[in-house]
Design an enzyme around this catalytic site. Structure first.
Site, mmCIF file in Angstrom:
data_model
loop_
_atom_site.group_PDB
_atom_site.id
_atom_site.type_symbol
_atom_site.label_atom_id
_atom_site.label_comp_id
_atom_site.label_asym_id
_atom_site.label_seq_id
_atom_site.Cartn_x
_atom_site.Cartn_y
_atom_site.Cartn_z
ATOM 1 N N TYR A 1 53.559 -1.120 -26.724
ATOM 2 C CA TYR A 1 53.264 -1.146 -25.391
ATOM 3 C C TYR A 1 52.168 -0.468 -24.950
ATOM 4 O O TYR A 1 51.507 0.283 -25.701
ATOM 5 C CB TYR A 1 54.539 -0.680 -24.726
ATOM 6 C CG TYR A 1 55.748 -1.355 -24.565
ATOM 7 C CD1 TYR A 1 55.955 -2.775 -24.725
ATOM 8 C CD2 TYR A 1 56.985 -0.597 -24.255
ATOM 9 C CE1 TYR A 1 57.160 -3.520 -25.010
ATOM 10 C CE2 TYR A 1 58.251 -1.311 -24.348
ATOM 11 C CZ TYR A 1 58.166 -2.817 -24.314
ATOM 12 O OH TYR A 1 59.295 -3.184 -24.407
ATOM 13 N N LEU B 1 63.424 -12.194 -9.139
ATOM 14 C CA LEU B 1 64.510 -12.167 -8.220
ATOM 15 C C LEU B 1 64.204 -11.265 -7.055
ATOM 16 O O LEU B 1 65.271 -11.273 -6.448
ATOM 17 C CB LEU B 1 65.416 -11.802 -9.278
ATOM 18 C CG LEU B 1 66.187 -12.937 -10.228
ATOM 19 C CD1 LEU B 1 67.039 -12.363 -11.259
ATOM 20 C CD2 LEU B 1 66.820 -13.893 -9.323
ATOM 21 N N THR B 2 63.147 -10.785 -6.865
ATOM 22 C CA THR B 2 62.926 -9.916 -5.614
ATOM 23 C C THR B 2 62.593 -11.012 -4.583
ATOM 24 O O THR B 2 62.557 -10.747 -3.428
ATOM 25 C CB THR B 2 61.926 -9.040 -5.893
ATOM 26 O OG1 THR B 2 60.494 -9.853 -5.893
ATOM 27 C CG2 THR B 2 62.000 -8.124 -7.027
ATOM 28 N N GLY B 3 62.330 -11.994 -4.820
ATOM 29 C CA GLY B 3 62.046 -13.227 -4.140
ATOM 30 C C GLY B 3 60.411 -13.277 -3.523
ATOM 31 O O GLY B 3 59.909 -14.145 -2.873
#
Length: 347
Positions: free
Chosen positions: A53, A240-242
């Site tokens: 990372y 998935l937050t849109g």
């Protein structure tokens, strides 16, 4: 905040784990400290990082996330923080990591853990994970196994023997796997039992409303071998937050917009339709789409901890607030109806 026993270990991990893969790329060291302080102030006791990372992995940023975490960790009471990190596995073209020969063998494991401990400024990590298997398996959105892609691999017994040595040396408390398969869970567990070697206690795989592959064979293996799931990508890279739906408000700088060809598993034909339906469920029940998605992952019996990540404190607060959201049978039935209609659009 609820705390769950992780596998057969004595680790009691918070139901939310702070993921750190944006530290050093999308987040500065000061922002990383703020996130860590806020998360642990909210009752989180568990953080996850990795030697490769931040993401996307690059030579110039390799190891920076662990360095940022270490600068924070050195000021903490060490036994109050459960630290998980990960060892780069074979099969990825990371030529800058130990010369690009990254099999999970003695020389690489020992070099990797020593370097991680130095960057983290600690004497030990609580959970040391293989980031992806040494052997060939389909990963990161691939779903079909191709025998012709098989390659030479370090026997699992040999991998576990090295882990046994670094555990004995006090550098690692427990071990886990990531991006693994049912065969992998079973084989690691059975070899450990047969040879009296350390047993894996966890598996870190993607799990969210768009990817519920874990529900079947992986869930059985997890249950029978007592290996807890550390669920990553509960928000499916933010889909998935849109915020990536057609006509949605400009989401600003996101991983998807910043990094070309990143998160391709979510650019599949049925994703948009599924996301739209889940967002509507959230709206009907006065929930944010993010909180619905995280609450769903938390509700699964096999999930020991849900790994969240954020680039802003506001996002982090919203995600952690999902611990107060409990989905009733009616909401779960609505979710299942969408899943039956559009199953696993982003496996």
């Amino acid at each position: 905040m609820k705390y769950n026993q992780l596998g057969n270990s004595d680790l009691k991990v918070s139901e939310i784990c702070l993921g750190t893969m944006t530290f050093g790329n999308q987040n500065t060291i000061d922002e990383a400290r703020q996130q860590l302080d806020y998360a642990f102030g909210r009752g989180i006791n568990f953080l996850d990082t990795a030697e490769m990372y931040p993401v996307p992995p690059q030579e110039k940023t390799y190891g920076i996330t662990e360095t940022f975490v270490g600068e924070w960790l050195k000021h903490q009471q060490r036994d109050r923080v459960i630290v998980a990190t990960k060892l780069v596995g074979a099969g990825r073209p990371f030529t800058w990591v130990r010369g690009g020969s990254n099999q999970v063998n003695r020389s690489n494991i020992e070099a990797a853990i020593d370097a991680s401990l130095k960057r983290l400024q600690t004497d030990y990590v609580d959970l040391y994970q293989i980031h992806w298997p040494d052997r060939y398996v389909p990963t990161f959105g691939q779903t079909v196994f191709h025998p012709e892609h098989d390659r030479d691999t370090v026997p699992i017994a040999e991998q576990l023997e090295v882990f046994a040595d670094i555990i004995k040396a006090g550098k690692v408390r427990y071990i886990g796997v990531s991006n693994e398969t049912p065969w992998g869970i079973a084989t690691f567990s059975q070899v450990a039992q047969q040879l009296n070697l350390p047993k894996i206690i966890s598996i870190q795989n993607a799990y969210n409303l768009l990817n519920r592959v874990f529900d079947s064979a992986l869930a059985e293996a997890s249950y029978r071998e007592k290996v807890g799931l550390l669920a990553y990508s509960p928000l499916a890279f933010g889909f998935l937050t849109g915020k990536h739906l057609p006509g949605a408000t400009d989401p600003g700088a996101t991983r998807i917009s910043l990094f070309e060809n990143f998160g391709q598993r979510y650019f599949k034909p049925r994703v948009t339709a599924a996301v739209a339906e889940y967002v509507e469920i959230a709206k009907r029940h006065n929930l944010s789409p993010a909180q619905l998605a995280i609450a769903f992952v938390r509700s699964r019996w096999f999930v020991s901890s849900t790994i969240i990540g954020a680039t802003t404190l506001a996002q982090l607060q919203e995600n952690i607030d999902a611990i107060n959201v409990h989905l009733d049978d009616a909401i779960l039935a609505e979710i299942e109806a969408v899943h039956e209609k559009i199953p696993n659009p982003a496996p």
